[in-house]
Design a protein around this motif. Sequence first.
Motif, PDB file in Angstrom:
ATOM      1  N   HIS A  36     -15.310  -5.065 -11.922  1.00 38.59           N
ATOM      2  CA  HIS A  36     -14.654  -3.798 -11.607  1.00 38.59           C
ATOM      3  C   HIS A  36     -14.615  -3.584 -10.101  1.00 38.59           C
ATOM      4  CE1 HIS A  36     -14.023  -1.952 -15.496  1.00 38.59           C
ATOM      5  NE2 HIS A  36     -15.198  -2.417 -15.887  1.00 38.59           N
ATOM      6  N   GLY A  37     -13.658  -2.780  -9.692  1.00 33.86           N
ATOM      7  CA  GLY A  37     -13.635  -2.332  -8.305  1.00 33.86           C
ATOM      8  C   GLY A  37     -12.942  -3.317  -7.391  1.00 33.86           C
ATOM      9  N   GLN A  38     -12.833  -2.895  -6.156  1.00 40.69           N
ATOM     10  CA  GLN A  38     -12.180  -3.712  -5.138  1.00 40.69           C
ATOM     11  C   GLN A  38     -13.178  -4.075  -4.050  1.00 40.69           C
ATOM     12  OE1 GLN A  38     -10.657  -0.515  -5.793  1.00 40.69           O
ATOM     13  NE2 GLN A  38      -9.052  -1.216  -7.155  1.00 40.69           N
TER      14      GLN A  38
ATOM     15  N   GLU B 274     -12.345   3.221   2.866  1.00 41.06           N
ATOM     16  CA  GLU B 274     -10.994   3.212   2.277  1.00 41.06           C
ATOM     17  C   GLU B 274     -10.224   4.492   2.542  1.00 41.06           C
ATOM     18  OE1 GLU B 274     -10.063   0.543   1.065  1.00 41.06           O
ATOM     19  OE2 GLU B 274     -11.965  -0.467   0.758  1.00 41.06           O
TER      20      GLU B 274
ATOM     21  N   TRP C 264     -13.832   6.439  -4.869  1.00 41.29           N
ATOM     22  CA  TRP C 264     -13.004   7.258  -3.962  1.00 41.29           C
ATOM     23  C   TRP C 264     -12.015   8.125  -4.724  1.00 41.29           C
ATOM     24  CZ3 TRP C 264     -13.548   6.847   1.498  1.00 41.29           C
ATOM     25  CH2 TRP C 264     -14.356   5.777   1.937  1.00 41.29           C
TER      26      TRP C 264
ATOM     27  N   ASP D 112       0.828  -1.212   0.000  1.00 37.74           N
ATOM     28  CA  ASP D 112       0.000   0.000   0.000  1.00 37.74           C
ATOM     29  C   ASP D 112       0.854   1.251   0.000  1.00 37.74           C
ATOM     30  OD1 ASP D 112      -2.669  -0.497  -0.164  1.00 37.74           O
ATOM     31  OD2 ASP D 112      -3.022  -0.532   2.000  1.00 37.74           O
ATOM     32  N   ARG D 113       0.324   2.282  -0.621  1.00 35.54           N
ATOM     33  CA  ARG D 113       0.947   3.597  -0.497  1.00 35.54           C
ATOM     34  C   ARG D 113       0.005   4.624   0.117  1.00 35.54           C
ATOM     35  NH1 ARG D 113       4.787   3.875  -5.867  1.00 35.54           N
ATOM     36  NH2 ARG D 113       3.319   2.476  -6.871  1.00 35.54           N
ATOM     37  N   SER D 114      -1.217   4.187   0.490  1.00 35.22           N
ATOM     38  CA  SER D 114      -2.147   5.111   1.160  1.00 35.22           C
ATOM     39  C   SER D 114      -2.129   4.835   2.666  1.00 35.22           C
ATOM     40  CB  SER D 114      -3.590   4.887   0.683  1.00 35.22           C
ATOM     41  OG  SER D 114      -3.673   4.997  -0.700  1.00 35.22           O
TER      42      SER D 114
ATOM     43  N   THR E  86      -8.248  -4.746   1.319  1.00 36.10           N
ATOM     44  CA  THR E  86      -9.008  -4.431   0.124  1.00 36.10           C
ATOM     45  C   THR E  86      -8.219  -4.935  -1.073  1.00 36.10           C
ATOM     46  OG1 THR E  86      -9.707  -2.438   1.249  1.00 36.10           O
ATOM     47  CG2 THR E  86     -10.101  -2.549  -1.101  1.00 36.10           C
TER      48      THR E  86
ATOM     49  N   GLY F  53      -4.989   5.060  -3.094  1.00 32.20           N
ATOM     50  CA  GLY F  53      -4.626   3.971  -3.979  1.00 32.20           C
ATOM     51  C   GLY F  53      -5.845   3.151  -4.387  1.00 32.20           C
ATOM     52  N   VAL F  54      -6.683   2.839  -3.439  1.00 34.18           N
ATOM     53  CA  VAL F  54      -7.919   2.118  -3.760  1.00 34.18           C
ATOM     54  C   VAL F  54      -8.937   3.129  -4.228  1.00 34.18           C
ATOM     55  CG1 VAL F  54      -9.892   0.926  -2.787  1.00 34.18           C
ATOM     56  CG2 VAL F  54      -7.585   0.217  -2.181  1.00 34.18           C
ATOM     57  N   THR F  55      -9.448   2.936  -5.433  1.00 34.59           N
ATOM     58  CA  THR F  55     -10.279   3.989  -5.991  1.00 34.59           C
ATOM     59  C   THR F  55     -11.748   3.630  -6.066  1.00 34.59           C
ATOM     60  OG1 THR F  55      -9.641   3.177  -8.149  1.00 34.59           O
ATOM     61  CG2 THR F  55      -8.435   5.051  -7.297  1.00 34.59           C
ATOM     62  N   VAL F  56     -12.045   2.376  -6.219  1.00 38.78           N
ATOM     63  CA  VAL F  56     -13.438   1.997  -6.446  1.00 38.78           C
ATOM     64  C   VAL F  56     -13.778   0.820  -5.541  1.00 38.78           C
ATOM     65  CG1 VAL F  56     -15.067   1.091  -8.126  1.00 38.78           C
ATOM     66  CG2 VAL F  56     -13.413   2.826  -8.829  1.00 38.78           C
TER      67      VAL F  56
END
Lengths: 250, 250
Positions: free
Chosen positions: A158-160, A208, B176, A113-115, A151, B188-191
């Motif tokens: 699509h998506g996480q 998130e 996000w 992760d970078r967030s 996550t 980093g996680v967007t959706v």
Amino acid sequence: MEVFAVPGLPEIEAGDDVAALIDEQAALRDGDVVCVASTIVSKAEGRAYDLADFEAGHRARAIARRLEGISGDEKDPRFAQAVLEESDELVMTAPFLLTVTRFGHITVNAGIDRSNVPDADLLLLPEDPTASAEAIRQGLSADVSVVVTDTSGRPFRHGQQAVALGWAGMYANRDWRGERDRDGRELGVTVQSVVDELASTANLVTGEGDGGTPVAVVREWEFGDHDGHDLLFRDLESDFVRQALRQWSY
Amino acid sequence: MEVFAVPGLPEIEAGDDVAALIDEQAALRDGDVVCVASTIVSKAEGRAYDLADFEAGHRARAIARRLEGISGDEKDPRFAQAVLEESDELVMTAPFLLTVTRFGHITVNAGIDRSNVPDADLLLLPEDPTASAEAIRQGLSADVSVVVTDTSGRPFRHGQQAVALGWAGMYANRDWRGERDRDGRELGVTVQSVVDELASTANLVTGEGDGGTPVAVVREWEFGDHDGHDLLFRDLESDFVRQALRQWSY
Ligand SMILES: Nc1nc2c(ncn2[C@@H]2O[C@H](COP(=O)(O)OP(=O)(O)O)[C@@H](O)[C@H]2O)c(=O)[nH]1
Ligand SMILES: Nc1nc2c(ncn2[C@@H]2O[C@H](COP(=O)(O)OP(=O)(O)O)[C@@H](O)[C@H]2O)c(=O)[nH]1
Ligand SMILES: [Mn+2]
Ligand SMILES: [Mn+2]
Ligand SMILES: [Mn+2]
Ligand SMILES: [Mn+2]
């Protein structure tokens, strides 16, 4: 069943006792499922690193060059090196890095992760999330189950979505084999991955972003009178998607 | 947030008004998310069939023969025919049938069930689960969201998990992008696929067996102040796993 985020947790630092911090903020009850975002488990376990901590080898440099060519964005070969060091196998190297972590989980960039990582460039996943879950469980004052979550993206959709990386005090899956449907037929669906479903449930309330809520409690959920087992990550032999991806090239 | 199964629903039959039946058994409130197992949506929509309703063509017979050879178990070519008719594309034909349903969902056997279907051999998925979700939503007395769910396998991980097939009254995903983490970095996680996470949540209380609880309500969950979008099923171009599987053979 009831689901709530545990409020008031501080920024977690290396060496923090996550279980004690949770216990201070939540009046846990026996039977609760405590879902903990891997991000704070990693922080507590000292898994934050800087890019400067990684020296990119040949392979990492080649991967970064290729990804740079595909995306047009600059790619730091030291990041690729970190992913390689966290991985047992590379399933895809382009157009992104999909790998098998050393504990068997398949995800993009080995879940690095970078967030939500202050004062460091990178946060690696816990080395052994099931051992982390067990340690947290032992440290809590009630007799609970613990799920360590992350996550993660997934194929086809699509998506996480949050999934389980590790668990303690419960089985990963409800095994319905041998059970019957409403008409007495043997069930078609045989294994329900309840730890993943619990991780997803928790993520609905943790989110998130900057919510500051890495822990959620699922209360009054029952595993019920079913068999259980702990096989969550597929091995290569039973994973046709992994087999196909190994042979594929972008 | 609170999650509970709706009790007292009868065996659903073709033509039944699912929304009215749910309304009778649950005091729904505005803002609830009502998760409905596709199995009862299908029953209400008359999607139960007998094998005799399908006449196996060449392709279905070849597929069934191959699967029979692999597994050693008898395979009815009419079942393969039903799967073909429900699918836009075959992603894998061996060692099992993995297809893209006509509404874009990728799952084994086009999601055709043989459990919990009395008086018929097969239950096909709803033709257009998002339209089904919208119709149920319109029929309910409170202003709720509706998610039509199914239990489905997934790559890389053992076991099955519930996912969303259709939804109404909400976005499929929390987006996000543009939001920040605790340190002000872009996320980093967007959706986040909240409809899938809601489906998984519901499945923890509905289960797979003879519970008789095909509907669960998620109460006091908030989508929150985020962008949203409705793209859930990947198209071929963005789905590298599907691309790899198309080229692979068992
Ligand atoms: N209180 C607190 N919250 C955190 C910390 N790190 C992350 N979070 C929160 O935990 C939740 C999950 O964070 P995320 O980065 O998505 O974790 P991941 O899914 O495990 O990678 C979010 O609400 C974050 O704001 C921390 O050190 N302390
Ligand atoms: N009351 C009622 N329950 C049903 C009916 N059909 C299935 N169920 C229940 O609904 C739940 C989900 O069933 P399942 O076959 O797993 O549905 P799917 O995941 O949509 O394929 C289980 O608790 C079943 O017992 C029905 O017609 N009436
Ligand atoms: Mn993460
Ligand atoms: Mn997360
Ligand atoms: Mn089903
Ligand atoms: Mn099911």
